[in-house]
Design a protein around this motif. Sequence first.
Motif, PDB file in Angstrom:
ATOM      1  N   ASN A 107      23.587  26.580  46.027  1.00  0.00           N
ATOM      2  CA  ASN A 107      23.241  27.985  45.816  1.00  0.00           C
ATOM      3  C   ASN A 107      22.077  28.077  44.826  1.00  0.00           C
ATOM      4  N   PHE A 108      20.945  28.621  45.283  1.00  0.00           N
ATOM      5  CA  PHE A 108      19.755  28.775  44.442  1.00  0.00           C
ATOM      6  C   PHE A 108      19.784  30.167  43.827  1.00  0.00           C
ATOM      7  N   TRP A 109      19.717  30.239  42.479  1.00  0.00           N
ATOM      8  CA  TRP A 109      19.953  31.491  41.791  1.00  0.00           C
ATOM      9  C   TRP A 109      19.223  31.533  40.457  1.00  0.00           C
ATOM     10  N   VAL A 124      16.679  28.488  39.292  1.00  0.00           N
ATOM     11  CA  VAL A 124      15.235  28.385  39.475  1.00  0.00           C
ATOM     12  C   VAL A 124      14.428  28.957  38.315  1.00  0.00           C
ATOM     13  N   ARG A 125      15.082  29.537  37.321  1.00  0.00           N
ATOM     14  CA  ARG A 125      14.310  30.207  36.275  1.00  0.00           C
ATOM     15  C   ARG A 125      14.832  30.043  34.864  1.00  0.00           C
ATOM     16  N   ASP A 126      16.134  29.930  34.655  1.00  0.00           N
ATOM     17  CA  ASP A 126      16.717  30.099  33.326  1.00  0.00           C
ATOM     18  C   ASP A 126      16.787  28.820  32.499  1.00  0.00           C
ATOM     19  N   GLU A 127      16.693  29.017  31.196  1.00  0.00           N
ATOM     20  CA  GLU A 127      17.023  27.951  30.264  1.00  0.00           C
ATOM     21  C   GLU A 127      18.546  27.911  30.095  1.00  0.00           C
ATOM     22  N   LYS A 128      19.009  26.911  29.388  1.00  0.00           N
ATOM     23  CA  LYS A 128      20.437  26.611  29.305  1.00  0.00           C
ATOM     24  C   LYS A 128      21.269  27.808  28.814  1.00  0.00           C
ATOM     25  N   ALA A 185      13.604  32.675  49.737  1.00  0.00           N
ATOM     26  CA  ALA A 185      14.155  33.804  48.982  1.00  0.00           C
ATOM     27  C   ALA A 185      15.077  33.294  47.891  1.00  0.00           C
ATOM     28  N   VAL A 186      15.313  34.144  46.911  1.00  0.00           N
ATOM     29  CA  VAL A 186      16.343  33.907  45.903  1.00  0.00           C
ATOM     30  C   VAL A 186      17.249  35.135  45.894  1.00  0.00           C
ATOM     31  N   PRO A 187      18.539  34.958  46.129  1.00  0.00           N
ATOM     32  CA  PRO A 187      19.214  33.672  46.333  1.00  0.00           C
ATOM     33  C   PRO A 187      19.045  33.130  47.752  1.00  0.00           C
TER      34      PRO A 187
END
Length: 208
Positions: free
Chosen positions: A96-98, A130-134, A170-172
């Motif tokens: 799952n890409f999110w 695809v974008r967030d830090e921890k 696309a995301v997701p």
Amino acid sequence: MTDPTSSQPSRLGRRTFLRAAMLAAAALPLAACVGEEDPLAKQAREGNNKNYIAGDGSVQEYGPKSRTEPVEINATAYDGSKIDSADWAGQVTVLNFWYAACAPCRIEAPHMVELSDEFKGKAEFIGINVRDEKDAAEAFERTFGIKYPSVQDTQGAIQLAMTKYVPLQAVPTTLVLDRQGRVSARILGVAEKPTLKALINTALTESL
């Protein structure tokens, strides 16, 4: 005659507005209130396509003869666990890409949690952020009670590698991998629970 450069300021203005909107959305608190709809999830339901690349929920299934080679991923999850596609042999896997400020990602998160519990021991769930830090990713996971691991892909290495298997677009995006690790199905946009469940069951019932 209209000056062809006259529209440039408005384009720049729109870009500045969209960038500001994305940054503002990313800063929204992730705590969910019982009985109150998540504001970003509400935004997605309104269909205005803000802050994410919109998918229409379309489903693409790939027959065994049309599938590419097995997906290869080797990475470390936010929780420190090792993610190695070599370990997926013989089992169904859901990718799952999110990202946290993605409104449709928040809509589908409860579905992912429920299905990961329902298929525990039968199908492995793995998130690709695809974008967030921890900190932002883990706050999202706490909010929605996500127990399965997610891998950080802010540099896009995994997303780029996926282009040789299927385009994400696309995301997701949610991919179901068969027991040989090949993509058997793709959902662009929100993965509705009955749809994803059916795709997983199909992959589970296939012979190796």
